[in-house]
Write a protein that holds these residues in place. Structure first.
Motif, PDB file in Angstrom:
ATOM      1  N   UNK A  38      18.710  47.403  55.344  1.00 50.11           N
ATOM      2  CA  UNK A  38      17.978  48.595  54.910  1.00 50.11           C
ATOM      3  C   UNK A  38      18.853  49.312  53.901  1.00 50.11           C
ATOM      4  N   UNK A  39      18.386  49.349  52.664  1.00 56.78           N
ATOM      5  CA  UNK A  39      19.196  49.865  51.569  1.00 56.78           C
ATOM      6  C   UNK A  39      18.279  50.187  50.394  1.00 56.78           C
ATOM      7  N   UNK A  40      18.814  50.868  49.424  1.00 62.10           N
ATOM      8  CA  UNK A  40      18.051  51.172  48.209  1.00 62.10           C
ATOM      9  C   UNK A  40      18.985  51.080  47.009  1.00 62.10           C
ATOM     10  N   UNK A  41      18.426  50.727  45.882  1.00 66.37           N
ATOM     11  CA  UNK A  41      19.140  50.677  44.602  1.00 66.37           C
ATOM     12  C   UNK A  41      20.280  49.661  44.583  1.00 66.37           C
ATOM     13  N   UNK A  42      20.312  48.748  45.529  1.00 63.43           N
ATOM     14  CA  UNK A  42      21.396  47.774  45.562  1.00 63.43           C
ATOM     15  C   UNK A  42      22.742  48.383  45.898  1.00 63.43           C
ATOM     16  N   UNK A  43      22.744  49.594  46.488  1.00 67.47           N
ATOM     17  CA  UNK A  43      23.997  50.293  46.773  1.00 67.47           C
ATOM     18  C   UNK A  43      24.933  49.473  47.649  1.00 67.47           C
ATOM     19  N   UNK A  44      24.387  48.701  48.579  1.00 59.09           N
ATOM     20  CA  UNK A  44      25.203  47.908  49.503  1.00 59.09           C
ATOM     21  C   UNK A  44      24.896  46.428  49.375  1.00 59.09           C
ATOM     22  N   UNK A  45      24.616  45.994  48.150  1.00 56.16           N
ATOM     23  CA  UNK A  45      24.386  44.583  47.847  1.00 56.16           C
ATOM     24  C   UNK A  45      25.599  44.078  47.081  1.00 56.16           C
ATOM     25  N   UNK A  46      26.072  42.899  47.458  1.00 56.03           N
ATOM     26  CA  UNK A  46      27.272  42.341  46.838  1.00 56.03           C
ATOM     27  C   UNK A  46      27.000  40.910  46.399  1.00 56.03           C
ATOM     28  N   UNK A  47      27.360  40.565  45.159  1.00 52.77           N
ATOM     29  CA  UNK A  47      27.311  39.185  44.705  1.00 52.77           C
ATOM     30  C   UNK A  47      28.630  38.548  45.130  1.00 52.77           C
ATOM     31  N   UNK A  48      28.541  37.503  45.934  1.00 54.59           N
ATOM     32  CA  UNK A  48      29.718  36.819  46.459  1.00 54.59           C
ATOM     33  C   UNK A  48      29.857  35.508  45.684  1.00 54.59           C
ATOM     34  N   UNK A  49      30.863  35.457  44.819  1.00 52.49           N
ATOM     35  CA  UNK A  49      31.004  34.313  43.916  1.00 52.49           C
ATOM     36  C   UNK A  49      32.210  33.439  44.232  1.00 52.49           C
ATOM     37  N   UNK A  50      33.030  33.846  45.209  1.00 49.76           N
ATOM     38  CA  UNK A  50      34.252  33.084  45.487  1.00 49.76           C
ATOM     39  C   UNK A  50      34.766  33.406  46.887  1.00 49.76           C
ATOM     40  N   UNK A  51      35.767  32.626  47.328  1.00 46.80           N
ATOM     41  CA  UNK A  51      36.396  32.914  48.616  1.00 46.80           C
ATOM     42  C   UNK A  51      37.127  34.254  48.549  1.00 46.80           C
ATOM     43  N   UNK A  52      37.594  34.652  47.380  1.00 44.78           N
ATOM     44  CA  UNK A  52      38.223  35.961  47.213  1.00 44.78           C
ATOM     45  C   UNK A  52      37.237  37.079  47.516  1.00 44.78           C
ATOM     46  N   UNK A  53      36.002  36.927  47.036  1.00 42.02           N
ATOM     47  CA  UNK A  53      34.958  37.917  47.349  1.00 42.02           C
ATOM     48  C   UNK A  53      34.693  37.950  48.850  1.00 42.02           C
ATOM     49  N   UNK A  54      34.675  36.771  49.479  1.00 41.16           N
ATOM     50  CA  UNK A  54      34.435  36.728  50.928  1.00 41.16           C
ATOM     51  C   UNK A  54      35.561  37.431  51.688  1.00 41.16           C
ATOM     52  N   UNK A  55      36.798  37.252  51.242  1.00 41.85           N
ATOM     53  CA  UNK A  55      37.928  37.939  51.899  1.00 41.85           C
ATOM     54  C   UNK A  55      37.790  39.450  51.741  1.00 41.85           C
ATOM     55  N   UNK A  56      37.425  39.908  50.555  1.00 42.65           N
ATOM     56  CA  UNK A  56      37.260  41.339  50.285  1.00 42.65           C
ATOM     57  C   UNK A  56      36.131  41.935  51.129  1.00 42.65           C
ATOM     58  N   UNK A  57      35.103  41.141  51.406  1.00 37.89           N
ATOM     59  CA  UNK A  57      33.924  41.608  52.142  1.00 37.89           C
ATOM     60  C   UNK A  57      33.894  41.123  53.595  1.00 37.89           C
ATOM     61  N   UNK A  58      35.021  40.642  54.098  1.00 41.79           N
ATOM     62  CA  UNK A  58      35.086  40.013  55.426  1.00 41.79           C
ATOM     63  C   UNK A  58      34.482  40.882  56.518  1.00 41.79           C
ATOM     64  N   UNK A  59      34.690  42.178  56.465  1.00 41.44           N
ATOM     65  CA  UNK A  59      34.173  43.064  57.518  1.00 41.44           C
ATOM     66  C   UNK A  59      32.651  43.089  57.557  1.00 41.44           C
ATOM     67  N   UNK A  60      32.009  42.810  56.426  1.00 40.86           N
ATOM     68  CA  UNK A  60      30.537  42.863  56.362  1.00 40.86           C
ATOM     69  C   UNK A  60      29.877  41.517  56.641  1.00 40.86           C
ATOM     70  N   UNK A  61      30.626  40.430  56.516  1.00 38.43           N
ATOM     71  CA  UNK A  61      30.021  39.096  56.628  1.00 38.43           C
ATOM     72  C   UNK A  61      29.358  38.839  57.977  1.00 38.43           C
ATOM     73  N   UNK A  62      29.849  39.470  59.038  1.00 45.38           N
ATOM     74  CA  UNK A  62      29.262  39.260  60.370  1.00 45.38           C
ATOM     75  C   UNK A  62      28.652  40.540  60.927  1.00 45.38           C
ATOM     76  N   UNK A  63      28.512  41.539  60.080  1.00 47.32           N
ATOM     77  CA  UNK A  63      27.876  42.801  60.476  1.00 47.32           C
ATOM     78  C   UNK A  63      26.377  42.551  60.600  1.00 47.32           C
TER      79      UNK A  63
END
Length: 179
Positions: free
Chosen positions: A81-106
């Motif tokens: 539940x979001x608007x304007x893409x405020x909490x949307x992330x393009x994940x293009x690499x393992x580095x992005x996954x590490x940066x977003x690790x807390x959200x990956x299983x949220x």
């Protein structure tokens, strides 16, 4: 309040909180040319994961980008539940996954296949009696293929287009009870 509503021939809620506030005055809006949409359907459409799953279950899976716990890069990590893409992330690499690790299983987030390209379309539809009464399709252009439309990364251009997939949209909306 109620007196303000009685004084107008047309009431258009512009946000979901506006729509929720208007529900308390629904009997006063009986003559409004734009009836209020069903609250359950609004909640379904607001929850991106639930809406995508409902469309897939209704037989529209070929039009919904894949949703899975593991996807090839790039993929999109979206808040349900979001608007304007405020909490949307393009994940293009393992580095992005590490940066977003807390959200990956949220449970408030999910992963969806990224659809590449420099154009994106949005269809704004008014549905009444199971038919599309009005449609506005907007084409957004981006400088690069790996993008997300949001306040921080606005599109390069916008222009109106003729809706070429309106029967498909009508059928999809009917399947989820959108009116």
């Amino acid at each position: 309040g109620a007196e303000n509503l009685r004084a107008h021939d047309l009431v258009v809620p512009l946000t979901l909180p506006d729509l929720a506030r208007l529900r308390a005055f629904e009997p006063l809006l009986a003559r409004n040319p734009l009836p209020l949409p069903d609250a359950a359907c609004v909640a379904l459409c607001d929850d991106k994961l639930a809406c995508n799953r409902a469309l897939v279950a209704a037989g529209f899976g070929e039009y919904v980008p894949d949703i899975a716990d593991a996807l090839p890069f790039p993929y999109v990590l979206k808040k349900r539940i979001d608007a304007w893409g405020d909490n949307t992330h393009v994940v293009a690499s393992t580095g992005d996954e590490c940066r977003l690790a807390a959200l990956l299983h949220d449970p408030d987030y999910f992963r969806q296949a990224f659809v590449p390209g420099q154009r994106e379309y949005a269809a704004h539809l008014l549905v009444r009696g199971g038919r599309i009464a009005a449609a506005l399709v907007v084409e957004y252009g981006f400088d690069r293929s790996l993008h997300k439309k949001c306040r921080e990364q606005p599109p390069h251009y916008r222009r109106l287009r003729r809706g070429t997939h309106l029967p498909l949209f009508r059928d999809m909306l009917a399947a989820i009870g959108y009116e």
